[in-house]
Design an enzyme around this catalytic site. Structure first.
Site, PDB file in Angstrom:
ATOM      1  N   ALA A  64       0.836  -1.217   0.000  1.00 56.96           N
ATOM      2  CA  ALA A  64       0.000   0.000   0.000  1.00 56.96           C
ATOM      3  C   ALA A  64       0.861   1.254   0.000  1.00 56.96           C
ATOM      4  O   ALA A  64       1.921   1.288   0.628  1.00 56.96           O
ATOM      5  CB  ALA A  64      -0.893  -0.009   1.234  1.00 56.96           C
ATOM      6  N   GLY A 111       0.941  -5.448   0.781  1.00 54.73           N
ATOM      7  CA  GLY A 111      -0.132  -5.615  -0.210  1.00 54.73           C
ATOM      8  C   GLY A 111       0.401  -6.115  -1.549  1.00 54.73           C
ATOM      9  O   GLY A 111      -0.346  -6.736  -2.316  1.00 54.73           O
ATOM     10  N   GLU A 114       0.415  -9.714  -1.110  1.00 53.92           N
ATOM     11  CA  GLU A 114      -0.976 -10.189  -1.217  1.00 53.92           C
ATOM     12  C   GLU A 114      -1.431 -10.234  -2.679  1.00 53.92           C
ATOM     13  O   GLU A 114      -2.151 -11.150  -3.088  1.00 53.92           O
ATOM     14  CB  GLU A 114      -1.910  -9.277  -0.408  1.00 53.92           C
ATOM     15  CG  GLU A 114      -1.672  -9.376   1.092  1.00 53.92           C
ATOM     16  CD  GLU A 114      -2.640  -8.527   1.888  1.00 53.92           C
ATOM     17  OE1 GLU A 114      -2.549  -7.295   1.787  1.00 53.92           O
ATOM     18  OE2 GLU A 114      -3.487  -9.091   2.588  1.00 53.92           O
ATOM     19  N   GLU A 134       3.504  -5.364   7.679  1.00 54.13           N
ATOM     20  CA  GLU A 134       2.356  -4.569   8.152  1.00 54.13           C
ATOM     21  C   GLU A 134       2.371  -4.303   9.646  1.00 54.13           C
ATOM     22  O   GLU A 134       1.989  -3.216  10.095  1.00 54.13           O
ATOM     23  CB  GLU A 134       1.036  -5.282   7.795  1.00 54.13           C
ATOM     24  CG  GLU A 134       0.595  -5.082   6.367  1.00 54.13           C
ATOM     25  CD  GLU A 134       1.174  -6.105   5.410  1.00 54.13           C
ATOM     26  OE1 GLU A 134       2.194  -6.739   5.746  1.00 54.13           O
ATOM     27  OE2 GLU A 134       0.591  -6.271   4.321  1.00 54.13           O
TER      28      GLU A 134
HETATM   29  N1  CO8 Z   1       4.327   3.637  -0.023  1.00 54.40           N
HETATM   30  C1  CO8 Z   1       4.686   4.806  -0.641  1.00 54.40           C
HETATM   31  N2  CO8 Z   1       5.948   5.031  -1.051  1.00 54.40           N
HETATM   32  C2  CO8 Z   1       6.885   4.078  -0.820  1.00 54.40           C
HETATM   33  C3  CO8 Z   1       6.571   2.873  -0.196  1.00 54.40           C
HETATM   34  C4  CO8 Z   1       5.220   2.654   0.221  1.00 54.40           C
HETATM   35  N3  CO8 Z   1       4.788   1.505   0.770  1.00 54.40           N
HETATM   36  N4  CO8 Z   1       7.702   2.127  -0.090  1.00 54.40           N
HETATM   37  C5  CO8 Z   1       8.668   2.851  -0.665  1.00 54.40           C
HETATM   38  N5  CO8 Z   1       8.185   4.032  -1.098  1.00 54.40           N
HETATM   39  C6  CO8 Z   1       8.893   5.113  -1.770  1.00 54.40           C
HETATM   40  C7  CO8 Z   1       9.838   5.815  -0.795  1.00 54.40           C
HETATM   41  O1  CO8 Z   1       9.141   6.775  -0.024  1.00 54.40           O
HETATM   42  C8  CO8 Z   1      10.836   6.433  -1.765  1.00 54.40           C
HETATM   43  O2  CO8 Z   1      10.282   7.582  -2.377  1.00 54.40           O
HETATM   44  P1  CO8 Z   1      10.909   9.043  -2.009  1.00 54.40           P
HETATM   45  O3  CO8 Z   1      12.347   8.963  -2.419  1.00 54.40           O
HETATM   46  O4  CO8 Z   1      10.075   9.963  -2.841  1.00 54.40           O
HETATM   47  O5  CO8 Z   1      10.726   9.208  -0.546  1.00 54.40           O
HETATM   48  C9  CO8 Z   1      10.941   5.387  -2.866  1.00 54.40           C
HETATM   49  O6  CO8 Z   1       9.763   4.573  -2.766  1.00 54.40           O
HETATM   50  C10 CO8 Z   1      12.137   4.467  -2.684  1.00 54.40           C
HETATM   51  O7  CO8 Z   1      12.070   3.921  -1.388  1.00 54.40           O
HETATM   52  P2  CO8 Z   1      13.339   3.865  -0.394  1.00 54.40           P
HETATM   53  O8  CO8 Z   1      14.195   5.063  -0.585  1.00 54.40           O
HETATM   54  O9  CO8 Z   1      12.823   3.613   0.984  1.00 54.40           O
HETATM   55  O10 CO8 Z   1      14.084   2.583  -0.996  1.00 54.40           O
HETATM   56  P3  CO8 Z   1      15.010   1.542  -0.226  1.00 54.40           P
HETATM   57  O11 CO8 Z   1      15.573   0.664  -1.268  1.00 54.40           O
HETATM   58  O12 CO8 Z   1      15.941   2.245   0.712  1.00 54.40           O
HETATM   59  O13 CO8 Z   1      13.996   0.696   0.719  1.00 54.40           O
HETATM   60  C11 CO8 Z   1      12.032  -0.613   1.187  1.00 54.40           C
HETATM   61  C12 CO8 Z   1      13.032  -0.096   0.122  1.00 54.40           C
HETATM   62  C13 CO8 Z   1      12.746  -1.540   2.155  1.00 54.40           C
HETATM   63  C14 CO8 Z   1      10.969  -1.392   0.429  1.00 54.40           C
HETATM   64  C15 CO8 Z   1      11.433   0.568   1.955  1.00 54.40           C
HETATM   65  O14 CO8 Z   1      11.015   1.566   1.018  1.00 54.40           O
HETATM   66  C16 CO8 Z   1      10.234   0.210   2.785  1.00 54.40           C
HETATM   67  O15 CO8 Z   1      10.390  -0.368   3.849  1.00 54.40           O
HETATM   68  N6  CO8 Z   1       9.022   0.549   2.298  1.00 54.40           N
HETATM   69  C17 CO8 Z   1       7.791   0.284   3.038  1.00 54.40           C
HETATM   70  C18 CO8 Z   1       7.298  -1.115   2.767  1.00 54.40           C
HETATM   71  C19 CO8 Z   1       6.064  -1.427   3.581  1.00 54.40           C
HETATM   72  O16 CO8 Z   1       5.995  -1.197   4.779  1.00 54.40           O
HETATM   73  N7  CO8 Z   1       5.060  -1.989   2.905  1.00 54.40           N
HETATM   74  C20 CO8 Z   1       3.823  -2.404   3.534  1.00 54.40           C
HETATM   75  C21 CO8 Z   1       2.831  -1.315   3.457  1.00 54.40           C
HETATM   76  S1  CO8 Z   1       1.346  -1.748   4.346  1.00 54.40           S
HETATM   77  C22 CO8 Z   1       0.495  -2.712   3.214  1.00 54.40           C
HETATM   78  O17 CO8 Z   1       0.914  -3.006   2.124  1.00 54.40           O
HETATM   79  C23 CO8 Z   1      -0.852  -3.181   3.650  1.00 54.40           C
HETATM   80  C24 CO8 Z   1      -1.710  -3.505   2.458  1.00 54.40           C
HETATM   81  C25 CO8 Z   1      -3.104  -3.677   2.937  1.00 54.40           C
HETATM   82  C26 CO8 Z   1      -4.060  -3.646   1.757  1.00 54.40           C
HETATM   83  C27 CO8 Z   1      -5.433  -3.935   2.176  1.00 54.40           C
HETATM   84  C28 CO8 Z   1      -6.042  -2.850   2.935  1.00 54.40           C
HETATM   85  C29 CO8 Z   1      -7.388  -3.133   3.351  1.00 54.40           C
END
Ligand code: CO8
Length: 260
Positions: A64, A111, A114, A134
């Site tokens: 997400a 997600g 998923e 999550e």
């Molecule tokens: N959402 C929005 N932007 C994101 C996300 C995200 N989940 N993940 C990464 N990005 C963006 C970063 O903000 C960054 O953009 P910017 O430079 O503009 O800030 C760009 O992508 C690159 O990311 P990083 O610089 O962080 O890249 P790294 O290689 O250092 O790290 C990671 C990569 C490890 C993947 C890290 O970005 C991270 O931990 N991201 C979050 C992942 C996460 O927590 N995902 C789970 C989200 S919750 C979910 O999916 C629930 C779904 C439920 C759906 C059903 C609902 C009912």
């Protein structure tokens, strides 16, 4: 269309690509709605016999869009547009008559994991990393992940992955039965397309009935599943493609299936 989702059809296989590399393919309601519209169209397109769902080399999807989720808080919204769309999309993917094969590379998280689990098969390249983070952000897999992962790997491993949030490699995902195959870096799409082409040569009604029967198996008792299988088999006995397939075998030629 916004360009977040692209598709191209060749030799019976439609490759659908999620195209938001700058945010590691984080999922937005708009993107999911476009995917949903596209799946409606693909289900109606007779030339499309299998679908490959791919992301970008660095990420299939990180899940997400957390920035969008924060914006929802900021605007005081009580609705969950993402939840409504994503659950509908995933059940639509299971119901369409064509197999959907995930081609996975890079991050497959939250997600995004998923979404991969909502596909019928998964082929990963060696860079794929899987995880459910999550619980780190006060959430949980809420688009069927707790259910689909548990059906694939059993409750104990599913809870380990979802409680701990650790990322696992493509090889580990293969060992656990989460992915069907691991291929070399950058080869997931071509391997998935190859399998899609193999499916495209089969009788479409057989593929549809097999897919439906397998999903009945994961959601019902054995007697119900056997009954559904029997009904499906009886249905296929009345199809032109079954006669064509059997005649082609006897006449030593390639069958010409029409989906009837
Ligand atoms: N959402 C929005 N932007 C994101 C996300 C995200 N989940 N993940 C990464 N990005 C963006 C970063 O903000 C960054 O953009 P910017 O430079 O503009 O800030 C760009 O992508 C690159 O990311 P990083 O610089 O962080 O890249 P790294 O290689 O250092 O790290 C990671 C990569 C490890 C993947 C890290 O970005 C991270 O931990 N991201 C979050 C992942 C996460 O927590 N995902 C789970 C989200 S919750 C979910 O999916 C629930 C779904 C439920 C759906 C059903 C609902 C009912």
């Amino acid at each position: 269309m916004s360009g977040l989702v692209q598709s191209s059809l060749a030799e019976g296989v439609t490759v659908v690509t999620i195209n938001r590399a700058e945010a590691l393919n984080a999922l937005t309601p708009e993107m999911l709605a476009e995917l949903s519209e596209l799946f409606v169209e693909l289900d109606r397109t007779a030339e499309c016999r299998a679908v490959v769902l791919a992301g970008q080399p660095k990420a299939f999807s990180v899940g997400a869009d957390l920035k969008g989720r924060v914006a929802e808080y900021d605007s005081g919204g009580a609705r969950d547009p993402m939840g409504e769309i994503i659950r509908g999309l995933f059940s639509q993917m299971e119901k369409i008559s064509k197999p959907v094969i995930a081609a996975l590379a890079g991050y497959v998280l939250g997600g995004g994991f998923e979404l991969a689990l909502a596909c019928d098969l998964r082929i990963a390249d060696s860079t794929a990393k899987f995880g459910f983070p999550e619980a780190n952000v006060g959430s949980m897999p809420g688009a069927g992940g707790t259910q689909r992962l548990t059906r694939l790997v059993g409750p104990s491993v599913a809870m380990e992955l979802m409680f701990g949030g650790e990322r696992i490699s493509a090889d580990e995902a293969y060992r656990l039965g989460i992915v069907n195959k691991v291929v070399a870096e950058n080869e997931a799409v071509s391997a998935a397309v190859d399998f899609g082409k193999k499916i495209a040569g089969k009788a479409p009604l057989s593929i549809d009935r097999i897919k439906r029967s397998v999903y009945v198996a994961t959601s019902s008792d054995l007697a119900t599943g056997i009954e559904f299988e029997q009904i499906s088999h009886a249905f296929l006995r009345g199809t032109k493609d079954r006669e064509e397939g059997m005649r082609a075998f006897v006449e030593k030629r390639v069958p010409k299936f029409t989906g009837r």
